[in-house]
Write a protein that holds these residues in place. Structure first.
Motif, mmCIF file in Angstrom:
data_model
loop_
_atom_site.group_PDB
_atom_site.id
_atom_site.type_symbol
_atom_site.label_atom_id
_atom_site.label_comp_id
_atom_site.label_asym_id
_atom_site.label_seq_id
_atom_site.Cartn_x
_atom_site.Cartn_y
_atom_site.Cartn_z
ATOM 1 N N VAL A 229 25.680 45.230 42.077
ATOM 2 C CA VAL A 229 26.429 46.393 41.160
ATOM 3 C C VAL A 229 27.826 46.384 40.834
ATOM 4 O O VAL A 229 28.510 47.348 40.197
ATOM 5 C CB VAL A 229 26.001 47.723 41.918
ATOM 6 N N VAL A 230 28.304 45.098 41.117
ATOM 7 C CA VAL A 230 29.932 44.931 40.878
ATOM 8 C C VAL A 230 29.985 44.732 39.350
ATOM 9 O O VAL A 230 29.378 44.213 38.661
ATOM 10 C CB VAL A 230 30.426 43.673 41.596
ATOM 11 N N ASP A 231 31.083 45.389 38.849
ATOM 12 C CA ASP A 231 31.093 45.560 37.488
ATOM 13 C C ASP A 231 32.277 44.649 37.164
ATOM 14 O O ASP A 231 32.048 43.631 36.306
ATOM 15 C CB ASP A 231 31.467 46.865 36.979
ATOM 16 N N HIS A 232 33.329 44.643 37.840
ATOM 17 C CA HIS A 232 34.544 43.602 37.516
ATOM 18 C C HIS A 232 35.248 43.662 39.212
ATOM 19 O O HIS A 232 35.250 44.490 40.040
ATOM 20 C CB HIS A 232 35.285 43.919 36.573
ATOM 21 N N VAL A 233 36.001 42.345 39.319
ATOM 22 C CA VAL A 233 36.713 42.132 40.162
ATOM 23 C C VAL A 233 38.187 41.763 39.865
ATOM 24 O O VAL A 233 38.311 40.761 39.229
ATOM 25 C CB VAL A 233 36.261 40.921 41.128
ATOM 26 N N HIS A 234 38.812 42.730 40.659
ATOM 27 C CA HIS A 234 40.567 42.520 40.264
ATOM 28 C C HIS A 234 40.872 41.397 41.212
ATOM 29 O O HIS A 234 40.759 41.764 42.618
ATOM 30 C CB HIS A 234 41.226 43.607 40.369
ATOM 31 N N LEU B 157 35.880 38.835 36.002
ATOM 32 C CA LEU B 157 36.937 38.553 36.966
ATOM 33 C C LEU B 157 38.224 38.901 36.117
ATOM 34 O O LEU B 157 38.459 38.245 35.017
ATOM 35 C CB LEU B 157 36.861 37.206 37.505
ATOM 36 N N VAL B 158 39.084 39.739 36.793
ATOM 37 C CA VAL B 158 40.418 39.923 36.352
ATOM 38 C C VAL B 158 41.441 39.397 37.158
ATOM 39 O O VAL B 158 41.580 39.729 38.365
ATOM 40 C CB VAL B 158 40.743 41.522 36.130
ATOM 41 N N VAL B 159 42.027 38.399 36.704
ATOM 42 C CA VAL B 159 43.073 37.712 37.465
ATOM 43 C C VAL B 159 44.393 38.186 37.329
ATOM 44 O O VAL B 159 45.014 38.427 36.223
ATOM 45 C CB VAL B 159 42.985 36.207 37.207
ATOM 46 N N GLY B 160 45.037 38.841 38.256
ATOM 47 C CA GLY B 160 46.435 39.567 38.124
ATOM 48 C C GLY B 160 47.004 39.686 39.431
ATOM 49 O O GLY B 160 46.696 39.171 40.510
ATOM 50 N N PRO B 161 48.242 40.381 39.458
ATOM 51 C CA PRO B 161 49.076 40.870 40.552
ATOM 52 C C PRO B 161 48.311 41.293 41.869
ATOM 53 O O PRO B 161 47.226 41.983 41.745
ATOM 54 C CB PRO B 161 49.951 41.975 40.088
ATOM 55 N N PRO B 162 48.368 40.861 43.001
ATOM 56 C CA PRO B 162 47.916 41.294 44.318
ATOM 57 C C PRO B 162 47.735 42.910 44.345
ATOM 58 O O PRO B 162 47.032 43.227 44.900
ATOM 59 C CB PRO B 162 48.819 40.821 45.422
ATOM 60 N N ALA B 163 48.700 43.701 43.749
ATOM 61 C CA ALA B 163 48.719 45.054 43.823
ATOM 62 C C ALA B 163 47.491 45.644 43.166
ATOM 63 O O ALA B 163 46.860 46.964 43.519
ATOM 64 C CB ALA B 163 50.033 45.868 43.378
ATOM 65 N N HIS C 194 44.605 44.166 43.261
ATOM 66 C CA HIS C 194 43.285 43.671 43.882
ATOM 67 C C HIS C 194 42.275 44.779 44.245
ATOM 68 O O HIS C 194 42.680 45.669 44.858
ATOM 69 C CB HIS C 194 43.771 43.102 45.321
ATOM 70 N N GLY C 195 41.017 44.339 43.791
ATOM 71 C CA GLY C 195 39.882 45.319 44.317
ATOM 72 C C GLY C 195 38.830 45.115 43.354
ATOM 73 O O GLY C 195 38.703 44.258 42.571
ATOM 74 N N VAL C 196 37.655 46.025 43.628
ATOM 75 C CA VAL C 196 36.457 45.825 43.033
ATOM 76 C C VAL C 196 36.084 47.140 42.335
ATOM 77 O O VAL C 196 36.435 48.271 42.885
ATOM 78 C CB VAL C 196 35.318 45.293 43.967
ATOM 79 N N ALA C 197 35.230 47.064 41.083
ATOM 80 C CA ALA C 197 34.784 48.309 40.659
ATOM 81 C C ALA C 197 33.223 48.019 40.648
ATOM 82 O O ALA C 197 32.739 47.126 40.314
ATOM 83 C CB ALA C 197 35.202 48.263 39.285
ATOM 84 N N VAL C 198 32.404 48.981 40.934
ATOM 85 C CA VAL C 198 30.813 49.107 40.780
ATOM 86 C C VAL C 198 30.641 50.118 39.635
ATOM 87 O O VAL C 198 31.271 51.019 39.661
ATOM 88 C CB VAL C 198 30.278 49.301 42.220
ATOM 89 N N PRO D 165 42.488 46.133 49.722
ATOM 90 C CA PRO D 165 42.036 46.190 48.181
ATOM 91 C C PRO D 165 41.189 47.599 47.831
ATOM 92 O O PRO D 165 40.541 48.064 48.690
ATOM 93 C CB PRO D 165 41.243 45.124 48.041
ATOM 94 N N GLY D 166 41.539 48.084 46.752
ATOM 95 C CA GLY D 166 40.641 49.293 46.380
ATOM 96 C C GLY D 166 39.499 49.190 45.773
ATOM 97 O O GLY D 166 38.833 48.230 45.469
#
Length: 166
Positions: A64-69, A105-111, A113-117, A156-157
Protein backbone atom coordinates in the motif's frame (compact mmCIF):
# COMPACT_ATOMS: atom_id res chain seq x y z
CA UNK A 1 5.39 -6.62 -3.35
CA UNK A 2 5.43 -9.09 -6.15
CA UNK A 3 8.80 -9.50 -7.82
CA UNK A 4 7.25 -11.31 -10.79
CA UNK A 5 5.68 -8.11 -12.10
CA UNK A 6 7.71 -6.81 -14.98
CA UNK A 7 7.97 -4.94 -18.24
CA UNK A 8 5.18 -5.74 -20.67
CA UNK A 9 6.36 -6.55 -24.17
CA UNK A 10 3.66 -6.43 -26.83
CA UNK A 11 3.74 -9.37 -29.21
CA UNK A 12 1.98 -9.70 -32.55
CA UNK A 13 -0.24 -12.45 -31.11
CA UNK A 14 -3.93 -12.02 -31.69
CA UNK A 15 -4.87 -13.36 -28.24
CA UNK A 16 -5.12 -10.68 -25.58
CA UNK A 17 -3.72 -13.23 -23.12
CA UNK A 18 -0.51 -13.57 -25.13
CA UNK A 19 0.18 -9.87 -25.75
CA UNK A 20 2.46 -9.27 -22.77
CA UNK A 21 5.61 -10.95 -21.55
CA UNK A 22 6.23 -10.11 -17.92
CA UNK A 23 9.77 -10.25 -16.58
CA UNK A 24 10.89 -10.20 -12.94
CA UNK A 25 12.38 -6.97 -11.57
CA UNK A 26 14.46 -8.28 -8.65
CA UNK A 27 16.69 -5.20 -8.30
CA UNK A 28 13.71 -2.88 -7.95
CA UNK A 29 12.01 -5.30 -5.58
CA UNK A 30 15.09 -5.54 -3.34
CA UNK A 31 15.54 -1.76 -3.26
CA UNK A 32 11.92 -1.05 -2.38
CA UNK A 33 11.80 -3.82 0.24
CA UNK A 34 14.99 -2.51 1.85
CA UNK A 35 13.72 1.08 1.93
CA UNK A 36 10.38 0.02 3.43
CA UNK A 37 12.06 -2.25 6.01
CA UNK A 38 14.45 0.57 7.00
CA UNK A 39 11.49 2.91 7.35
CA UNK A 40 9.50 0.49 9.51
CA UNK A 41 12.57 -0.05 11.68
CA UNK A 42 12.75 3.70 12.29
CA UNK A 43 9.09 4.58 12.84
CA UNK A 44 7.41 2.71 15.70
CA UNK A 45 3.87 3.92 14.89
CA UNK A 46 4.20 2.80 11.27
CA UNK A 47 5.65 -0.57 12.35
CA UNK A 48 2.70 -1.18 14.69
CA UNK A 49 0.29 -0.10 11.94
CA UNK A 50 1.99 -2.44 9.45
CA UNK A 51 1.69 -5.33 11.90
CA UNK A 52 -1.98 -4.59 12.55
CA UNK A 53 -2.66 -4.17 8.82
CA UNK A 54 -1.27 -7.62 8.12
CA UNK A 55 -2.86 -9.38 11.11
CA UNK A 56 -6.31 -7.79 10.75
CA UNK A 57 -6.62 -7.50 6.97
CA UNK A 58 -3.93 -9.74 5.46
CA UNK A 59 -2.42 -6.73 3.67
CA UNK A 60 1.33 -6.23 3.47
CA UNK A 61 2.43 -2.67 4.28
CA UNK A 62 4.74 -2.54 1.24
CA UNK A 63 1.76 -3.21 -1.03
CA UNK A 64 0.00 0.00 0.00
CA UNK A 65 3.03 2.29 -0.18
CA UNK A 66 2.32 5.10 -2.64
CA UNK A 67 5.74 6.74 -2.55
CA UNK A 68 8.95 6.78 -0.54
CA UNK A 69 10.93 9.92 0.20
CA UNK A 70 14.46 8.57 0.14
CA UNK A 71 17.31 10.44 1.81
CA UNK A 72 20.47 10.37 -0.32
CA UNK A 73 22.25 8.34 2.39
CA UNK A 74 19.72 5.50 2.01
CA UNK A 75 19.86 5.27 -1.78
CA UNK A 76 21.55 7.47 -4.33
CA UNK A 77 20.07 8.47 -7.64
CA UNK A 78 22.53 6.01 -9.20
CA UNK A 79 21.11 3.19 -7.00
CA UNK A 80 17.57 4.09 -8.03
CA UNK A 81 18.48 4.21 -11.73
CA UNK A 82 20.43 0.93 -11.48
CA UNK A 83 17.29 -0.75 -10.11
CA UNK A 84 15.40 0.22 -13.27
CA UNK A 85 13.60 3.33 -12.06
CA UNK A 86 13.35 6.23 -14.49
CA UNK A 87 12.97 9.97 -13.87
CA UNK A 88 9.42 11.30 -13.76
CA UNK A 89 9.33 14.24 -16.19
CA UNK A 90 7.07 16.40 -14.01
CA UNK A 91 9.26 16.09 -10.88
CA UNK A 92 13.04 16.19 -11.04
CA UNK A 93 13.37 14.29 -7.75
CA UNK A 94 10.84 11.51 -8.50
CA UNK A 95 11.55 8.14 -10.11
CA UNK A 96 9.03 5.55 -11.32
CA UNK A 97 9.56 2.00 -12.52
CA UNK A 98 8.07 1.31 -15.96
CA UNK A 99 8.39 -2.45 -15.61
CA UNK A 100 6.49 -3.13 -12.42
CA UNK A 101 4.02 -1.94 -9.86
CA UNK A 102 6.37 -0.23 -7.43
CA UNK A 103 5.96 2.94 -5.38
CA UNK A 104 7.45 6.14 -6.74
CA UNK A 105 10.82 6.94 -5.17
CA UNK A 106 11.58 10.58 -4.37
CA UNK A 107 15.27 11.19 -3.72
CA UNK A 108 15.76 14.32 -1.67
CA UNK A 109 17.01 15.94 1.51
CA UNK A 110 17.12 13.81 4.69
CA UNK A 111 14.52 16.09 6.33
CA UNK A 112 11.94 14.82 3.84
CA UNK A 113 12.58 11.12 4.60
CA UNK A 114 9.40 9.13 4.98
CA UNK A 115 6.69 7.04 3.38
CA UNK A 116 3.19 7.77 2.16
CA UNK A 117 0.60 5.01 1.99
CA UNK A 118 -2.38 5.02 -0.33
CA UNK A 119 -5.79 5.04 1.35
CA UNK A 120 -9.38 5.21 0.08
CA UNK A 121 -10.13 8.28 2.19
CA UNK A 122 -7.74 10.55 4.08
CA UNK A 123 -10.56 11.84 6.32
CA UNK A 124 -11.73 8.31 7.17
CA UNK A 125 -8.19 7.12 7.92
CA UNK A 126 -7.61 10.02 10.30
CA UNK A 127 -11.00 9.54 12.00
CA UNK A 128 -10.56 5.78 12.44
CA UNK A 129 -7.17 6.33 14.08
CA UNK A 130 -8.42 9.18 16.29
CA UNK A 131 -6.18 11.73 14.59
CA UNK A 132 -6.72 15.33 13.72
CA UNK A 133 -4.31 16.55 11.09
CA UNK A 134 -4.47 19.33 8.56
CA UNK A 135 -4.62 17.84 5.10
CA UNK A 136 -4.25 19.14 1.59
CA UNK A 137 -7.05 18.94 -0.93
CA UNK A 138 -10.82 18.96 -0.70
CA UNK A 139 -13.24 16.05 -1.05
CA UNK A 140 -13.31 14.97 -4.68
CA UNK A 141 -9.89 16.42 -5.55
CA UNK A 142 -7.57 14.20 -7.58
CA UNK A 143 -5.05 14.06 -4.71
CA UNK A 144 -5.45 14.60 -0.97
CA UNK A 145 -2.70 14.07 1.61
CA UNK A 146 -2.23 14.30 5.36
CA UNK A 147 0.63 13.69 7.75
CA UNK A 148 0.04 10.81 10.16
CA UNK A 149 3.38 10.88 11.97
CA UNK A 150 5.39 13.98 10.98
CA UNK A 151 9.12 13.51 10.45
CA UNK A 152 11.07 14.71 13.47
CA UNK A 153 14.52 14.33 15.00
CA UNK A 154 15.76 11.61 12.68
CA UNK A 155 12.47 9.68 12.68
CA UNK A 156 11.02 9.44 9.18
CA UNK A 157 7.46 10.59 8.72
CA UNK A 158 4.37 8.69 7.63
CA UNK A 159 1.67 10.27 5.50
CA UNK A 160 -1.50 9.10 3.79
CA UNK A 161 -2.48 9.92 0.22
CA UNK A 162 -5.85 9.54 -1.47
CA UNK A 163 -5.83 9.53 -5.28
CA UNK A 164 -8.69 9.68 -7.75
CA UNK A 165 -8.13 9.14 -11.45
CA UNK A 166 -4.34 9.17 -11.30
Amino acid sequence: MNSTIATPTVSPSTSVFDQYKWEPQPDAERLVQRLVADFLGSNAWAAAFADRLYKDAGVRFADVVDHVHVPPAAASVADVLAAGFEPVPADRHAYAHPGGIFPTLVVGPPADHGVAVRVESVADFLAIHGMCAEHTGRPGDRVRTAPVVPAAAGVPGLAVVERHGC
